[in-house]
Design an enzyme around this catalytic site. Structure first.
Site, PDB file in Angstrom:
ATOM      1  N   GLN A   1       0.850  -1.188   0.000  1.00  0.00           N
ATOM      2  CA  GLN A   1       0.000   0.000   0.000  1.00  0.00           C
ATOM      3  C   GLN A   1       0.885   1.238   0.000  1.00  0.00           C
ATOM      4  O   GLN A   1       1.717   1.421   0.900  1.00  0.00           O
ATOM      5  CB  GLN A   1      -0.921   0.031   1.226  1.00  0.00           C
ATOM      6  CG  GLN A   1      -1.972   1.133   1.071  1.00  0.00           C
ATOM      7  CD  GLN A   1      -2.749   1.432   2.323  1.00  0.00           C
ATOM      8  OE1 GLN A   1      -2.154   1.595   3.389  1.00  0.00           O
ATOM      9  NE2 GLN A   1      -4.059   1.519   2.220  1.00  0.00           N
TER      10      GLN A   1
ATOM     11  N   TYR B   1      -5.811  10.814   4.305  1.00  0.00           N
ATOM     12  CA  TYR B   1      -4.471  11.151   3.817  1.00  0.00           C
ATOM     13  C   TYR B   1      -4.572  11.955   2.513  1.00  0.00           C
ATOM     14  O   TYR B   1      -5.667  12.311   2.087  1.00  0.00           O
ATOM     15  CB  TYR B   1      -3.616   9.882   3.728  1.00  0.00           C
ATOM     16  CG  TYR B   1      -3.536   9.232   5.090  1.00  0.00           C
ATOM     17  CD1 TYR B   1      -2.926   9.902   6.157  1.00  0.00           C
ATOM     18  CD2 TYR B   1      -4.151   8.010   5.365  1.00  0.00           C
ATOM     19  CE1 TYR B   1      -2.899   9.355   7.435  1.00  0.00           C
ATOM     20  CE2 TYR B   1      -4.130   7.456   6.648  1.00  0.00           C
ATOM     21  CZ  TYR B   1      -3.505   8.133   7.676  1.00  0.00           C
ATOM     22  OH  TYR B   1      -3.495   7.610   8.935  1.00  0.00           O
TER      23      TYR B   1
ATOM     24  N   ARG C   1      -7.659   2.070  -2.417  1.00  0.00           N
ATOM     25  CA  ARG C   1      -8.492   2.008  -1.209  1.00  0.00           C
ATOM     26  C   ARG C   1      -9.207   3.342  -1.000  1.00  0.00           C
ATOM     27  O   ARG C   1      -8.597   4.419  -1.131  1.00  0.00           O
ATOM     28  CB  ARG C   1      -7.635   1.696   0.017  1.00  0.00           C
ATOM     29  CG  ARG C   1      -8.486   1.222   1.198  1.00  0.00           C
ATOM     30  CD  ARG C   1      -7.636   0.813   2.375  1.00  0.00           C
ATOM     31  NE  ARG C   1      -8.313  -0.151   3.234  1.00  0.00           N
ATOM     32  CZ  ARG C   1      -8.163  -0.220   4.558  1.00  0.00           C
ATOM     33  NH1 ARG C   1      -7.354   0.620   5.176  1.00  0.00           N
ATOM     34  NH2 ARG C   1      -8.809  -1.118   5.250  1.00  0.00           N
TER      35      ARG C   1
HETATM   36  C1  8OZ Z   1      -3.398   3.620  12.265  1.00  0.00           C
HETATM   37  C2  8OZ Z   1      -2.330   4.366  12.713  1.00  0.00           C
HETATM   38  C3  8OZ Z   1      -1.581   5.092  11.810  1.00  0.00           C
HETATM   39  C4  8OZ Z   1      -1.876   5.064  10.470  1.00  0.00           C
HETATM   40  C5  8OZ Z   1      -4.690   4.302   8.085  1.00  0.00           C
HETATM   41  C6  8OZ Z   1      -2.341   4.158   7.672  1.00  0.00           C
HETATM   42  O1  8OZ Z   1      -5.602   4.568   8.870  1.00  0.00           O
HETATM   43  C7  8OZ Z   1      -3.298   4.253   8.569  1.00  0.00           C
HETATM   44  C8  8OZ Z   1      -2.976   4.301  10.019  1.00  0.00           C
HETATM   45  C9  8OZ Z   1      -3.723   3.587  10.929  1.00  0.00           C
HETATM   46  O2  8OZ Z   1      -4.909   4.098   6.889  1.00  0.00           O
END
Ligand code: 8OZ
Length: 364
Positions: free
Chosen positions: A100, A180, A227
């Site tokens: 990912q 993100y 995703r």
């Molecule tokens: C939990 C802690 C830090 C990052 C996500 C990459 O929620 C994460 C993530 C999950 O997609």
């Protein structure tokens, strides 16, 4: 494939998975110096190779893409070499593994960037925390990306996808979920740009589509997935009410790219499946290839959703942490072990590679 057995094989464009159970991406914050995957990562992932498909923890496409301490990257020769050990170990056990790829955007902290602001579609801070300096801290005030910087972000994803193939991965999942960077671009509440990347459904989707197209062109559309988390508040995402239209458009465009799958977080990531009304079936209808369903699934729900034709594959996150042999436990009815929340993020082998498989006799 017409076989609708959760434990039967499934073919994604020629990549045959042993079953329909997917290990969801799980951030574990155990990367070593140079943000290479931890020395224990090959063992950790290969212990879980009986999943039909493993999707790795989120992995940075560049230094700028980092938002948490000790999360791995895939943009240096050392990172590629360390990931190669992981993919070799998983393949040796007959498993399949995608990486990912993420850019965190505004979900980051100045201390990870030599005092510089994280980047975002717009200079709007997220109401969320990150893990940095061995503790949780509010994310920093971001700066808006200049239009001239955007092609560089697309290029970072393309290069990381090429690196993924060099590292032996079977494919790449673009992280377009959980608040993100690519998710930030999709949301009116984080993206108030007035250029070609904001202001309309089409413009807000542009970066995700450009990134996915670049990845698909680099490694083959049949090796690329995305995703999405349409109504999740994860990462400080704030809903605007237009999610059904926004994500309907996104999925239509992804379908046009011919990619292998969409991986949909249904509801609030790690939380209630009914966090906000959303018609996931409408996304499935618009996407001809594989639909991976995620979030809050248990065996019974996966079986019933499969028999109703609502999804093709089912991704399990937290169950895979404490149950490396989750597929066998589901098959045999061995009770699931519970994870220890204290060892989720950071540390070493403890709470990572030391969860035992249940001993299941051959005729069980
Ligand atoms: C939990 C802690 C830090 C990052 C996500 C990459 O929620 C994460 C993530 C999950 O997609």
């Amino acid at each position: 494939m017409t076989d609708t057995d959760l434990f039967g094989p499934y073919d994604i464009d020629g990549l045959v998975l042993a079953n329909r159970i997917v290990m969801a991406p799980l951030t574990r914050n155990r990367a070593g110096a140079g943000l290479v995957p931890s020395p224990f990562a090959a063992e950790y992932y290969s212990q879980r190779a009986s999943a039909g498909l493993i999707i790795t923890e989120a992995t940075q496409v560049s230094r700028q893409a980092q938002g948490y301490q000790d999360t791995p990257g895939l943009y240096t020769p050392e990172q590629i070499a360390a990931w190669r050990k992981v993919t070799d170990a998983v393949h040796a056990k007959g498993g399949r593994i995608f990486v990912q790829l993420w850019h965190v955007g505004r979900v980051s902290h100045v201390d990870l960037h030599d005092g510089e602001a994280p980047v975002a579609p717009s200079a709007i801070r997220a109401e969320t925390k990150t893990f940095v300096n061995n503790g949780f801290a509010d994310v920093s005030e971001p700066r808006a990306l200049e239009a001239e910087e955007i092609p560089g972000i697309v290029e970072d994803f393309r290069k990381a996808a090429a690196n993924a193939i060099a590292a032996g991965f079977d494919g790449v999942e673009v992280h377009g979920a959980n608040g993100y960077l690519l998710d930030q671009f999709l949301r009116e509440t984080a993206n108030v740009r007035t250029d070609a990347y904001g202001g309309s459904i089409e413009n807000r989707a542009r970066l995700l589509i450009e990134v996915t197209a670049a990845v698909a062109k680099e490694i083959g559309a049949e090796r690329a997935g995305v995703r999405l988390s349409p109504v999740s508040p994860a990462g400080g995402s704030v809903l605007s009410g237009n999610e059904q239209a926004q994500y309907g458009y996104v999925v239509e465009k992804l379908d046009g790219l011919g990619i292998a799958y969409i991986h949909v977080v249904e509801g609030a990531t790690g939380g209630p499946r009914d966090a906000a009304p959303f018609d996931y079936d409408a996304l499935r209808q618009r996407f001809r290839n594989t639909y991976i369903a995620n979030n809050g699934y248990e065996l019974d729900l996966a079986k019933s959703r499969l028999s109703e034709g609502k999804a093709d594959l089912f991704a399990f996150g937290h169950h895979f942490i404490a149950n490396p042999d989750l597929v066998d436990r589901f098959k045999s009815g061995v009770p699931l072990a519970q994870l220890n929340p204290a060892t989720l993020y950071g540390g070493g082998a403890q709470g990572y590679t030391d969860y035992p498989a249940a001993i299941v006799s051959a005729d069980a």
